[in-house]
Design an enzyme around this catalytic site. Structure first.
Site, PDB file in Angstrom:
ATOM      1  N   GLU A 429       0.813  -1.185   0.030  1.00 17.73           N
ATOM      2  CA  GLU A 429      -0.084  -0.133   0.205  1.00 17.73           C
ATOM      3  C   GLU A 429       0.957   1.165   0.064  1.00 17.73           C
ATOM      4  OE1 GLU A 429      -2.800  -0.078   3.261  1.00 17.73           O
ATOM      5  OE2 GLU A 429      -1.046  -1.047   4.864  1.00 17.73           O
ATOM      6  N   ASP A 453      -4.648   3.352   0.604  1.00 20.41           N
ATOM      7  CA  ASP A 453      -3.317   3.970   0.806  1.00 20.41           C
ATOM      8  C   ASP A 453      -2.636   4.256  -0.317  1.00 20.41           C
ATOM      9  OD1 ASP A 453      -3.402   5.010   3.665  1.00 20.41           O
ATOM     10  OD2 ASP A 453      -3.667   2.887   4.268  1.00 20.41           O
ATOM     11  N   CYS A 500      -7.259  -5.955  -1.320  1.00 25.42           N
ATOM     12  CA  CYS A 500      -8.155  -5.669  -0.104  1.00 25.42           C
ATOM     13  C   CYS A 500      -8.812  -4.408   0.062  1.00 25.42           C
ATOM     14  CB  CYS A 500      -7.655  -6.384   0.954  1.00 25.42           C
ATOM     15  SG  CYS A 500      -6.180  -5.393   1.778  1.00 25.42           S
TER      16      CYS A 500
HETATM   17  C1  PEP Z   1      -5.934   0.213   2.112  1.00 23.51           C
HETATM   18  O1  PEP Z   1      -5.161   1.074   2.322  1.00 23.51           O
HETATM   19  O2  PEP Z   1      -6.360  -0.238   0.997  1.00 23.51           O
HETATM   20  C2  PEP Z   1      -6.582  -0.802   3.040  1.00 23.51           C
HETATM   21  C3  PEP Z   1      -7.255  -1.930   2.787  1.00 23.51           C
HETATM   22  O3  PEP Z   1      -6.237  -0.467   4.475  1.00 23.51           O
HETATM   23  P1  PEP Z   1      -7.041   0.533   5.005  1.00 23.51           P
HETATM   24  O4  PEP Z   1      -8.272   1.189   4.386  1.00 23.51           O
HETATM   25  O5  PEP Z   1      -7.637   0.108   6.362  1.00 23.51           O
HETATM   26  O6  PEP Z   1      -6.027   1.790   5.470  1.00 23.51           O
HETATM   27 MG    MG Z   2      -4.350   0.791   4.474  1.00 22.30          MG
END
Ligand code: PEP
Ligand code: MG
Length: 548
Positions: A429, A453, A500
């Site tokens: 990320e 991110d 994800c």
């Molecule tokens: C992302 O950054 O895409 C991620 C799945 O983590 P979060 O949204 O919890 O930062």
């Molecule tokens: Mg993230």
């Protein structure tokens, strides 16, 4: 209108009359036995009859709802054969010279007390089973014919608790939902509700009397609420949601149980993102192949102090057990930036998104990290748990993490504590991680791309700043190229790569992801079946040829 809250076992909306189910408590009298051997024979005959009834029940439930729910009646037969249980009853009859009924009731009380004292949820749930088998024997001893729970109209069944034998005897067409005051999310009633795909709640404190009996009720299995005597507005709102869910269910009926395979035979894993155990109901309902992202930081965010190893272990273990052998990827603590926990007492930062967050905090505070890792490794003995590390930027970091993980494993082994062999993957990320993904692939068991991110850091756009919406373009070619590159590097090193971040659920890109060879998409549970529909209708090679 009254609103009661509880733990959701299965999502969805049920609207109907509430029917309170009350068990009649049987009074067992203590009587001196004139002939103790005759009492023992009475007990043995009653037990044999109970085993016969249970084997009949097993066959009935197997036919109606399948092995998973029927298995409990085999367990009950075994419990009735248990030497400790039998010896206790027969010894009481002999030594105290009492009637069989009293010996069965006293033994049941002792065993229930013993199970309830145990720390383990699974063992506590066994107390209900001892009550259930003992009640059956008592009913036979008293010569009563066991009556099924009578429900005349389709109703929301509200009860203190329901024994497995009570739930299975209910006429399934008459049950709109189960709501119980007691019971745990993995109790048999809960498993049955999931199998029947009806909304169900446990742990709802409500009166079991005229205040609810016969009233109109709405069970919102998704939000974990029961509305009694709902007002017009709530009723209208819930009816609309029920209608929307019915449409989604139709789609669900045709797609549940299908493999995620394209027309030209390419397979993809469709997993679910969750934030806490409450979300598990929706995961199962939408037929997810596993959990691709369990955001464990919510466990920290919901508390006023650090969650203990034991608290965390129980949560991870429940998730692993509920998913019954399917992969459960739990991401280690990702606080910082927009997710702040006061008790961490982090110093103020000018630029928190670029500051002390996620794995950086874990590496700076190894005691916090180790506590979580111990809980995760311990839970991995109960299912297919995988551990995932967020916000990775370098190979050095991953090597350090793996050293800490190895030390935690050695510590657990030294203490004789059981653990499994979980995969350890990393999130991609940050642009740095994407660019060195060939190197990182040698250190990780899998990749999961966090596009939320990755977009923020690649495009230098704060994901929290709504004024920058038009600049936050996760379809930007830089992002798509990075995803493709990460997948290629993963495959070259022989590991799998998924997405994800929210982009994984963007249906306008599903075919593109398949063309890139993405192995897994982890999305909110509600999106799974719609994506499966696209997968089933895609020919990847034709799509690739068409975009040239
Ligand atoms: C992302 O950054 O895409 C991620 C799945 O983590 P979060 O949204 O919890 O930062
Ligand atoms: Mg993230």
């Amino acid at each position: 209108m009254y609103i009661y809250e509880g733990k959701s076992v299965f999502g969805g909306i049920a609207i109907g009359k509430i029917s309170v189910y009350k068990k009649e408590e049987r009074q067992v009298r203590r009587v001196k036995a004139a002939d103790t051997e005759a009492e023992i024979t009475r007990f043995r005959l009653a037990k044999a009859e109970a085993i016969r009834q249970l084997s009949e029940l097993y066959e009935k439930v197997l036919r109606e709802v399948g092995e998973e729910n029927a298995a409990i009646f085999e367990v009950h037969q075994m419990m009735l054969e248990d030497a400790g249980y039998n010896d206790s009853i027969e010894d009481m009859i002999r030594t105290q010279g009492i009637n069989a009924e009293c010996a069965v009731a006293d033994t049941a009380d002792n065993f229930v007390g013993m199970f309830m004292e145990m720390d383990d949820d699974y063992m506590r749930e066994r107390a209900a089973d001892v009550k259930d088998i003992s009640k059956r024997v008592l009913t036979i001893l008293s010569g009563d014919i066991k009556e099924a729970v009578a429900v005349k109209d389709a109703s929301i069944i509200v009860a203190d608790d329901l024994a497995p034998s009570e739930t299975v005897q209910l006429d399934k067409d008459m049950v709109l939902s189960f709501v119980t005051v007691h019971g745990l999310p993995n109790s048999h009633t809960a498993i049955l509700a999931r199998t029947m795909a009806i909304p169900a709640l446990v742990g709802v404190s409500l009166p079991l009397d005229g205040a609810v009996d016969g009233k109109l009720g709405i069970v919102d299995g998704t939000e974990g609420k029961l509305y009694v005597d709902p007002d017009e507005d709530t009723l209208r709102r819930m009816k609309r949601r029920k209608q929307e869910e019915a449409e989604q269910k139709e789609l669900l009926q045709t797609l549940r149980g299908r493999e995620n395979v394209t027309l030209d035979g390419k397979k993809v894993m469709l997993y679910a993102n969750i934030g806490n155990l409450k979300d598990l109901a929706a995961v199962l309902q939408n037929d997810a192949g596993g959990i691709g992202l369990f955001r464990s930081e919510f466990i920290y965010l919901e508390r006023d102090d650090y969650p203990t190893e034991e608290e965390q272990f129980q949560i991870y273990k429940q998730a692993a057990e509920a998913m019954a052998g399917k992969r459960v990827i739990i991401r280690t603590l990702d606080i910082g930036a927009d997710k702040q926990c006061d008790y961490f007492q982090m110093e103020h930062e000018e630029n928190p998104a670029l500051g002390c967050r996620a794995i950086r905090i874990c590496l700076m505070r190894p005691e916090v990290f180790k506590t979580q890792l111990r809980a995760l490794f311990r839970a991995s003995a109960y299912g297919k748990v995988a551990i995932m590390y967020p916000m990775i930027t370098s190979v050095k970091e991953v090597k350090r993490i793996r050293e800490i993980a190895a030390s935690v494993k050695a510590e657990l082994s030294g203490q004789g504590i059981e653990f499994g062999d979980p995969e350890q993957g990393i999130m991609i990320e940050t642009p740095a991680a994407a660019l060195i993904s060939d190197e990182l692939a040698k250190e990780a068991d899998f990749f999961s791309i966090g596009t939320n991110d990755l977009t923020q850091y690649t495009l230098a756009v704060d994901r929290q700043n709504t004024k920058l919406d038009e600049f936050y373009d996760s379809h930007h070619p830089a992002i798509l190229r990075m995803i493709s590159m990460v997948v290629e590097n993963a495959h070259r090193a022989g590991i799998w790569a998924g997405i994800c971040g929210e982009l994984g659920a963007d249906q306008s890109l599903t075919r593109e992801f398949l063309a890139m060879g993405v192995d897994e998409l982890s999305v909110s549970p509600e999106s799974i079946l719609s994506i499966r529909k696209i997968v089933l209708g895609t020919n990847v090679e034709e799509y690739k040829a068409g975009r040239l």
